[in-house]
Enzyme design. Structure first.
Site, PDB file in Angstrom:
ATOM      1  N   LYS A 185       0.987  -1.197  -0.026  1.00 46.85           N
ATOM      2  CA  LYS A 185       0.030   0.155  -0.143  1.00 46.85           C
ATOM      3  C   LYS A 185       0.856   1.203  -0.062  1.00 46.85           C
ATOM      4  CE  LYS A 185      -1.699   2.673   2.915  1.00 46.85           C
ATOM      5  NZ  LYS A 185      -1.552   3.970   2.258  1.00 46.85           N
ATOM      6  N   GLU A 258      10.229   0.863  10.202  1.00 43.42           N
ATOM      7  CA  GLU A 258      11.131   1.817  10.116  1.00 43.42           C
ATOM      8  C   GLU A 258      10.770   3.378  10.182  1.00 43.42           C
ATOM      9  OE1 GLU A 258      14.131   0.673   9.392  1.00 43.42           O
ATOM     10  OE2 GLU A 258      13.647  -1.215   8.981  1.00 43.42           O
ATOM     11  N   CYS A 292      14.074   9.922   5.846  1.00 42.34           N
ATOM     12  CA  CYS A 292      14.193   9.608   7.119  1.00 42.34           C
ATOM     13  C   CYS A 292      15.841   9.592   7.773  1.00 42.34           C
ATOM     14  CB  CYS A 292      13.782   8.063   7.392  1.00 42.34           C
ATOM     15  SG  CYS A 292      14.652   6.722   6.425  1.00 42.34           S
ATOM     16  N   GLU A 390      11.429  15.922  14.660  1.00 40.86           N
ATOM     17  CA  GLU A 390      11.367  15.877  13.230  1.00 40.86           C
ATOM     18  C   GLU A 390      10.788  16.828  12.521  1.00 40.86           C
ATOM     19  OE1 GLU A 390       9.893  12.498  11.136  1.00 40.86           O
ATOM     20  OE2 GLU A 390      11.694  11.748  10.187  1.00 40.86           O
TER      21      GLU A 390
END
Ligand code: NAD
Length: 520
Positions: A185, A258, A292, A390
């Protein structure tokens, strides 16, 4: 600088239709795919219903039973054909990824290389790790023990939008070579890149239904996927990762997560400041910081702080930020209005609380709807959002530190632990600093490419950055169910009428002998 849109290589209606035709959908609903390059609509992509997800799993289970019977060497051959295809179709792939994500072409190229490297690696090591392995048995000679590795079944891959081709395909390759089927997905912003993955795998020779794409919002379609999968490989935000883990926990299925990062780069006092500055630019602004493992915190040793900062800021100011379908641009657009809003909010918050902007600092609507300048901040303090959260954008904070100890302590002062970078000439010292950092990967004299690209070695995060690993043996065996088969030549019980105390003495002697002989 803005290039006129008519110079861009347009995606033809036929090309788009060839991709969207790959979605299995009976819902009659569609979602618009909008390009961040110009804000135009690229396609109406069919949405999968929860029933469509169930139907995809039913087809995948059938196909997987056949696929698992294909010899490992043939499955590996398919990966090598995929490797060759991505380079043959490089231009088409880069165009589609760029149109959908708005990233610079060099960052789209990283995606293509990642797919190829994973394909080559897992093709080459699959046999070695998947064939039955002889294990030490209960008793030497008397027990013959073998470990088998069965595919888990149908793997669910839930992917983010930032590296849409890599994240949709690369993690699926070890699952496929291990004999699983995969249902992916993609994020709703980047479905075409996921469908491009389906097309590439089909053209490489993957049987129908072994790899399928379902399309839709995470809370509905992603959840339906978790409810049927035998294992989930999730990449995305920490917040979503927690909810995915809870759902997998309810079903007692495994998952790897992750997640996000707030990655530090340390410049030690013996670093080559020119090289460190060049590397920091790549590390902070790859894919406009929407990576990331990209760098959002720079800790620079006091003796080289001024020299480094001067060179770093000069390089950032010289970056070419533009929409371009050539390799000339150093940075492209952010993906969406939402991402632009987050980045803008982080910078405005920092500035309102006293941060200094040394480069960039503002949106660039003249370049495209979601462009934001590569931005360098100093005087960032803990009450500012960008200090610890972040940003996932082209914003980096620079801090002066006294020595290695202060740099390590500051770098580790984060709930995240994904990637880190250390710059220094004395490699022994740099390695020692690296090993003290709480991060799944550490790059010395590089920002992220060295460790990420070392596919033979595991990659992943600690703390809020995730659970489990991709790459290396871990990245393959997580998609398998181990089974131990042990053949016993004499019963594990006292023979005939031998009393148990005699048997126990014999066993004690035997076990002591094994210990002395150094056996496992
Ligand atoms: P996100 O968590 O919003 O979405 C990721 C995927 O999860 C999407 O496909 C989304 O539709 C799906 N999803 C959302 N809610 C769901 C739910 N409840 N159940 C199941 N699926 C659901 O993340 P994003 O905004 O697309 O990506 C950015 C984040 O991803 C950043 O935090 C970044 O650091 C992280 N990321 C991590 C890595 C890594 O390797 N550690 C790589 C790339 C991106």
């Amino acid at each position: 600088m803005t290039a006129p849109t008519q110079e861009f290589p347009r995606l033809s209606a036929e090309r788009v239709a060839a991709l969207t035709g790959r979605v299995f959908s009976t819902s009659g609903e569609t979602i618009a795919s909008v390009t961040p390059v110009t804000g135009e609509k690229l396609a109406d992509v069919p949405l999968s219903s929860v029933d469509d997800v169930a139907a995809a799993f039913a087809r995948a289970r059938k196909a997987q039973a056949e696929w698992a019977r294909v010899p490992i060497t043939e499955r590996a051959e398919l990966l090598l054909r995929l490797h060759d295809l991505v380079f043959e179709r490089q231009r088409d792939i880069l165009d589609i990824v760029q149109w959908e994500s708005g990233k610079a072409r060099k960052h789209a190229f990283e995606e293509l290389c990642d797919v190829a490297m994973n394909a080559r690696y897992y093709a080459r090591v699959a046999q070695q790790h998947l064939l039955p392995t002889r294990r030490a048995g209960l008793f030497p000679l008397l027990t013959h023990t073998v470990e088998l590795r069965h595919p888990k079944g149908v793997i669910g891959v839930i992917a983010p939008w930032n590296y849409p081709l890599t994240m949709a395909i690369s993690d699926a390759l070890p699952a496929l070579v291990a004999g699983n089927a995969v249902i992916t997905k993609p994020a709703t912003q980047t479905v075409l890149s996921g469908l491009l993955g389906a097309e590439l795998l089909a053209d490489a020779g993957l049987p129908e239904d072994v790899w399928q794409v379902v399309v839709g919002e995470g809370r509905r379609v992603g959840a339906a996927l978790i409810d049927q999968a035998d294992f989930v490989c999730f990449t995305g935000s920490t917040e979503t990762g927690r909810s995915v883990a809870r759902r997998c926990g309810e079903r007692l299925i495994g998952c790897t997560l992750e997640l996000g990062g707030k990655n530090p780069l340390l410049v030690l006092d013996d670093a080559d400041v020119d090289k460190a500055a060049e590397c920091a630019v790549r590390g902070c602004f790859s894919n406009a910081g929407q990576l990331c493992i990209s760098i959002e915190r720079l800790y620079v040793a006091a003796p080289v702080y001024d020299a480094f900062l001067e060179r770093f800021v000069a390089r950032v100011e010289a970056m070419r930020v533009e929409p371009a379908f050539t390799f000339d641009a150093d940075m492209g657009s952010l993906i969406s209005e939402q991402q632009l809003a987050t980045v803008t909010a982080h910078v405005e918050d920092a500035v309102s609380k006293g941060a200094q902007v040394l480069a960039g600092g503002k949106a660039r609507p003249d370049l495209g709807p979601y462009f934001f300048e590569p931005t360098v901040l100093t005087d960032v303090t803990p009450e500012m959002t960008c200090f610890a959260s972040e940003t996932f954008g082209p914003v980096v904070s620079v801090y002066r530190v006294a020595d290695d100890d202060e740099a390590v302590a500051a770098a580790n002062d984060s709930p995240y632990g994904l990637n880190a970078s250390v710059h220094g000439r004395d490699l022994r010292r740099a390695r020692a600093v690296a090993s003290r950092l709480r991060a799944g990967t550490v790059n010395i004299n590089e920002a992220y490419a060295a460790a990420w690209g070392s596919i033979d070695s595991p990659m992943g995060g600690v703390g809020d950055s995730g659970l489990g690993r991709r790459h290396g043996v871990d990245g393959l065996l997580k998609y398998t169910e181990p089974q131990t088969i042990a053949v016993q030549r004499v019963p594990v019980a006292p023979p005939g009428r031998v009393p148990y105390d005699v048997f126990a003495r014999a066993i004690t002697t035997g076990l002591r002998a094994l210990r002395k002989a150094g056996r496992r």
